[in-house]
Motif scaffolding. Sequence first.
Motif, PDB file in Angstrom:
ATOM      1  N   UNK A  43      29.563 -46.970 -18.347  1.00 21.87           N
ATOM      2  CA  UNK A  43      29.605 -48.193 -19.340  1.00 21.87           C
ATOM      3  C   UNK A  43      28.423 -49.240 -18.752  1.00 21.87           C
ATOM      4  N   UNK A  44      28.528 -49.424 -17.340  1.00 24.69           N
ATOM      5  CA  UNK A  44      27.525 -50.350 -16.641  1.00 24.69           C
ATOM      6  C   UNK A  44      26.072 -49.917 -17.092  1.00 24.69           C
ATOM      7  N   UNK A  45      25.859 -48.767 -16.655  1.00 21.44           N
ATOM      8  CA  UNK A  45      24.567 -48.186 -16.891  1.00 21.44           C
ATOM      9  C   UNK A  45      23.820 -48.237 -18.321  1.00 21.44           C
ATOM     10  N   UNK A  46      24.839 -48.179 -19.159  1.00 18.41           N
ATOM     11  CA  UNK A  46      24.345 -47.941 -20.777  1.00 18.41           C
ATOM     12  C   UNK A  46      24.079 -49.526 -20.944  1.00 18.41           C
ATOM     13  N   UNK A  47      24.767 -50.317 -20.627  1.00 21.19           N
ATOM     14  CA  UNK A  47      24.780 -51.841 -20.996  1.00 21.19           C
ATOM     15  C   UNK A  47      23.554 -52.404 -20.393  1.00 21.19           C
ATOM     16  N   UNK A  48      23.485 -52.133 -19.036  1.00 19.78           N
ATOM     17  CA  UNK A  48      22.431 -52.549 -18.096  1.00 19.78           C
ATOM     18  C   UNK A  48      21.003 -52.140 -18.699  1.00 19.78           C
ATOM     19  N   UNK A  49      21.113 -50.922 -19.347  1.00 21.18           N
ATOM     20  CA  UNK A  49      19.679 -50.434 -19.812  1.00 21.18           C
ATOM     21  C   UNK A  49      19.235 -50.746 -21.185  1.00 21.18           C
ATOM     22  N   UNK A  50      20.199 -51.347 -21.767  1.00 18.92           N
ATOM     23  CA  UNK A  50      20.088 -51.883 -23.353  1.00 18.92           C
ATOM     24  C   UNK A  50      20.394 -50.676 -24.178  1.00 18.92           C
TER      25      UNK A  50
END
Length: 508
Positions: free
Chosen positions: A206-213
């Motif tokens: 979830x963090x990877x997806x969010x931080x990657x936009x």
Amino acid sequence: MGGVSNSSLSPLPASDRPDVTARLRDALLGASFTADGLLELLGAPAYAALARSETVPALRATRGDTPLETLVRLFLLQQPVPHARVAGVLPVDTCVVSGWLVRVGDEVAATVDVRPYGGPAGEDWFIVSDLGCAVGGAGGIGSKDEGVVLGVGGASTTLAGITVRTPVTSALDLGTGSGIQALHAAQHATRVTATDLNPRALHITALTLALSGAPAADLREGSLFEPVRDDETYDLIVSNPPFVISPGARLTYRDGGMGGDDLCRSIVQGAGERLNEGGFAQFLANWQHVEGEDWQDRLRSWVPRGCDAWIVQREVQDVTQYAELWLRDAGDHRGDVAEYQARYDAWLDEFEARKVKGVGFGWITLRKTGAAVPSVTVEEWPHPVEQPLGDTVRAHFDRLDYLRAHDDAALLAGHFKLAAEVVQEQVGLPGAEDPEHVVLRQHRGMRRATKVDTVGAGFAGVCDGSLSAGRILDAIAQLVGEDPVTLRDRTPAQIRLLVEQGFLDPAR
């Protein structure tokens, strides 16, 4: 497969603060904390050293106080940085409250690794992972906690590169880890579902997806297909599973917890009923080479009904090499000698009991087909290839469809073009009047090479789509003084091989 304890791992940043994540992303991009920015700052040697878990060159290259050097030290090299210095680059207090950073006296430290990662179309993405896991894979950290979540590694980038990237409605990432495959899939799938046995991995995804936009994914806890409902099917399934064949399931990120290669087999066999017509399932896997058994037959037995398959073995290791590789990956060679030897011995006991003489590694691609007789290709190709290979994989199955739909008569009536960047090599002794043999070689995709006779070489050389295969063969027959009927009878098999292997493309 049971649950995972993460008690010794650090707390993770909040995954429900999109405002904070967006501000952090903007700050990272503003400082050029990107894959291109890293390469420019560190230089190629230091950048390459990170993939080998060697950080000293990068530490030497970041001794200044620029915003980019600050971020590299903080998030990639896990060095505490003075609070005042970070405050000039990031919303530091907000990042502390939301869990991205932690105060250590007058300094702050990162709670997770964040690695810049370039998308296939030049996107600036960020892969989040546990501390110590952003560079060089596990690097021995796996011996510290079984629930560790790794960052970018060679296996994950290999799978991302071979995956077919056509627009789809639904995609499934089994064993998502830090979310790399889900991130890629989100660019061309309307809906992405990601599963993982480790709840920490889902949080990090979830963090990877969010931080990657990137759009959020449907994250489900459970082992492999377990969280998928019986009535759910997908256009794309991908998995870089815990495929290591080991005694026991000590490390969640690599050990499947089933005997031998049963985990990989079960994933492949289970994918067929969950694919939509024309959908692809693509995996990395290990498989056993068992005494008295053909390894290719073993893999053919894995392919589910109603699926074409293309299985490529990229490497084979004997059991000692294999055990040593994964013992070192976990850092076991750095610990107690007696314990290392006992684990090594247990690994060899496991292989001996199963009569395993080696372990293969490679790619498995399935495609759901309505063909009466599916095509299953199992081959060994340890040679260099050109990534990304997604288009090459898709074209392979397109050519299978063409060959299935064309008998020899239709093949001779068809028109073909020589594939791009195919060259001809003549091999023979210097000064010889005729070559011993002729080789066609690809400089793209799989970079195959294949021997052809003079007819095959001549045929391929004039294929520009203007003349039918039959007319080309008639002209060749006249040139070499051979009966055209005989030549038409014996050449279709060679044409089929050249089409199947990608040297010739049907001129549609």
